[in-house]
Scaffold this active site. Structure first.
Site, PDB file in Angstrom:
ATOM      1  CG  ASP A 260      -1.816 -21.381 -35.519  1.00 53.34           C
ATOM      2  OD1 ASP A 260      -2.393 -21.173 -34.434  1.00 53.34           O
ATOM      3  OD2 ASP A 260      -0.851 -22.148 -35.635  1.00 53.34           O
TER       4      ASP A 260
ATOM      5  CB  CYS B 164      -8.421 -23.838 -35.132  1.00 51.09           C
ATOM      6  SG  CYS B 164      -9.663 -23.308 -36.351  1.00 51.09           S
ATOM      7  CG  ASP B 165      -3.660 -24.683 -36.848  1.00 53.48           C
ATOM      8  OD1 ASP B 165      -4.768 -24.815 -37.403  1.00 53.48           O
ATOM      9  OD2 ASP B 165      -2.658 -24.266 -37.440  1.00 53.48           O
ATOM     10  CE  LYS B 166       0.083 -24.740 -33.082  1.00 58.00           C
ATOM     11  NZ  LYS B 166      -0.596 -24.242 -34.279  1.00 58.00           N
TER      12      LYS B 166
ATOM     13  CD  GLU C 150       1.771 -22.496 -37.841  1.00 59.41           C
ATOM     14  OE1 GLU C 150       1.344 -23.582 -37.431  1.00 59.41           O
ATOM     15  OE2 GLU C 150       1.088 -21.704 -38.525  1.00 59.41           O
TER      16      GLU C 150
ATOM     17  CB  SER D 173       1.209 -22.721 -41.844  1.00 61.91           C
ATOM     18  OG  SER D 173      -0.046 -23.083 -42.360  1.00 61.91           O
TER      19      SER D 173
END
Length: 558
Positions: free
Chosen positions: A78, A119-121, A443, A469
């Site tokens: 991201d 990481c994020d997703k 974001e 974020s």
């Protein structure tokens, strides 16, 4: 064994021929076949080292009598996708990851899975797949990055984002900016604060699908490699005992996860991801549940961006088990829930002798607040809800009323902020950035960081139907639902309208008469967007609102 579907019996002779082509022996084929889902790539700092983690997982599986079979999935950074068209694709990747794992584990019916995200997703995407498939599974992440350091102390990537605004207003020079950008990210791992990736890794541990230590052991530590080996061994035990993800994820463990979310001060993206994850098990998680849990849960931790500590500090302070032990003392956790260790949460905490080792990092004796890190707001601007990380809001901005400065895109807002057009007291409104309107719900880290960098963090609020974020701080209110593309009230706001934010009162209102607002509807013209990507066009047509986790609509649902 589930894998018998493609390896056992006379009719599967052709299948075995293909398995022999992989170099597998008869003995390896006789053993349980364990899928190892590896999101390693050479693009994302949080994933650059995941082949090392995967090799450790495979070693653990072999030690326990299984045969590992690795396959890849995508992973988006991201940070690298931020503030350009690439961010349209980040949230979309969550669904792609879940679907791709379902495809691989259905076409090749493994007996169990070990999922390796960071990481994020990628974390929620893998959790969604685990619950959807409901075969024995463990998640083991790559671990957090260490904080960056200079002669002035520790810092992280968010300091670099905010430094852009500081440079624009002359608060730092080019040499200082260069020193920050070269030292903020010292190596592999998920970015070092309580941002989205680390929030989800900590919560995967909290809900019981990850082993103790999954959320906080640094990426560069040998303990992380040992944890990965243990995960490989543990999945074999779960397979033998037939303990599946839906045996672990129950209404009680969901409440535990949300309680930990509030105590840790996690990213607002958890309010998108947790409902999406638990929906795969048929378990609802509404905004009302988040807010009810928040009101009774103390905020024990303020890691970056809300405070001065980082994930490696939390690990040294006792990690997730230490926080859970303190919440258990307050009667805020269900200790009888099953976990990936094969034991209950209560048994785990006893075995680990979990305790707080640093009361500055984990404020068990003097919580930062009596409420959790996230608050759900509603009102005439957000009838279906909006989300704010109240633990990262300055006290002066917990209540704020000011004139709206309305923008129909992130880019337009950024230009105005960095151009000095936003003044103290303003309320920046960024719309048509929701799941459908974006599409992809980008974001807004750059706008919020630029507000901070321009010295407006304690005088300006930002409201959007997009998201943030986990590194965002300040009076940043996102996930406004219904979004502008659905005709929500945010589409009706005009420059100069007075916006009232009342976080303690859980209110978000536009101070315009309801009849006047409705009269504007006929003249609303949505910005014309040419969506060239077939994927994004498909996504926009299928995705639900942020208030529902931005999951796909189910064609079979009535």
């Amino acid at each position: 064994m589930r894998s018998s579907l493609f390896k056992s019996g006379l009719e599967k002779a052709p299948h075995r021929s293909l398995l022999y082509a992989l170099g597998l022996t008869k003995e390896e084929m006789r053993r349980p076949l364990i899928g190892v889902v590896n999101s390693a790539n050479e693009v994302v700092p949080g994933h650059i080292h995941l082949n090392t983690i995967a090799e450790a997982v495979k070693a653990g599986i072999r030690l326990a009598g299984g045969t590992p079979m690795t396959f890849p999935v995508i992973g988006v950074c991201d940070g690298l996708a931020m503030n350009h068209a690439g961010m349209h694709f980040s949230l979309v990747s969550r669904e792609i990851i879940a679907d791709s794992i379902e495809i691989m584990a259905s076409a090749h019916p493994f007996d169990a899975l070990v999922c390796i995200p960071n990481c994020d997703k990628v974390v929620p995407g893998m959790l969604m797949a685990m619950l959807r498939l409901n075969i024995p599974a463990v998640i083991v992440s790559g671990g957090p990055m260490l904080a960056g350091t200079t002669s002035e102390g520790s810092f992280d990537l968010i300091d670099v984002f905010e430094a852009v605004g500081k440079f624009k207003r002359g608060a730092i020079n080019e040499d200082q900016l260069e020193e920050l950008e070269e030292n903020a990210c010292p190596g592999c791992g998920s970015c070092s604060g309580m941002f989205t990736a680390n929030s989800m890794n900590c919560l995967s541990e909290s809900v019981g699908l990850g082993l103790p230590g999954n959320g906080t052991i640094p990426a560069v530590s040998a303990k992380r490699v040992r944890l990965a080996k243990t995960a490989g061994m543990r999945v074999m035990d779960l397979l033998e005992k037939n303990i599946r993800p839906r045996d672990i994820v129950t209404a009680k463990s969901i409440e535990n996860a949300v309680t930990m979310d509030m105590a840790l001060g996690c990213s607002t993206n958890t309010v998108l991801h947790l409902p999406a994850v638990f929906a795969e098990a048929g378990l609802p998680l509404t905004l009302d549940i988040f807010d009810a849990v928040s009101r009774k849960t103390p905020n024990l931790c303020k890691l970056s961006p809300a405070g001065k500590h980082y994930l490696d500090d939390l690990e040294r302070a006792g990690g997730i088990p230490a926080v859970m032990s303190e919440l258990a003392k307050r009667g805020l956790l269900h200790l009888d829930v099953m976990t990936a260790t094969g034991k209950t949460l209560g048994e785990n905490l006893t075995d680990l002798k979990a305790r707080v080792k640093n009361f500055d990092v984990i404020r068990a004796k003097e919580p930062y607040a009596n409420e959790g890190g996230i608050a759900i707001l509603r009102g005439s601007l957000a009838p279906d809800g909006a989300v704010v990380k109240q633990s990262a809001v300055a006290p002066a901005m917990m209540r704020h009323t000011g004139p709206a400065r309305v923008f129909d895109s992130e880019e337009a807002a950024n230009k105005a902020i960095l151009g000095g057009e936003i003044k103290a007291g303003d309320v920046v409104v960024i719309r048509y950035e929701g799941p459908q309107g974006g599409p992809g719900m980008r974001e807004m880290l750059s706008p919020t960081s630029n507000i901070m960098g321009m010295g407006l963090g304690e005088t300006v609020a930002l409201i959007t139907d997009g998201r943030f974020s986990g590194g965002t701080r300040g009076a940043a209110i996102g996930h406004v639902s219904p979004e502008a593309a659905e005709g929500g009230p945010i589409a009706l706001i005009r420059d100069g309208d007075r916006i009232e934010v009342d976080i303690p009162g859980r209110k978000l209102d536009v101070l315009v008469d309801a009849a006047e607002l409705e009269a504007r509807r006929a003249s609303v013209v949505a910005p014309e967007k040419v969506i060239e990507s077939p994927l994004l066009r498909r996504y926009a047509s299928l995705v639900k609102s942020a208030a529902q986790g931005a999951v796909y609509k189910d064609p079979a649902a009535k």
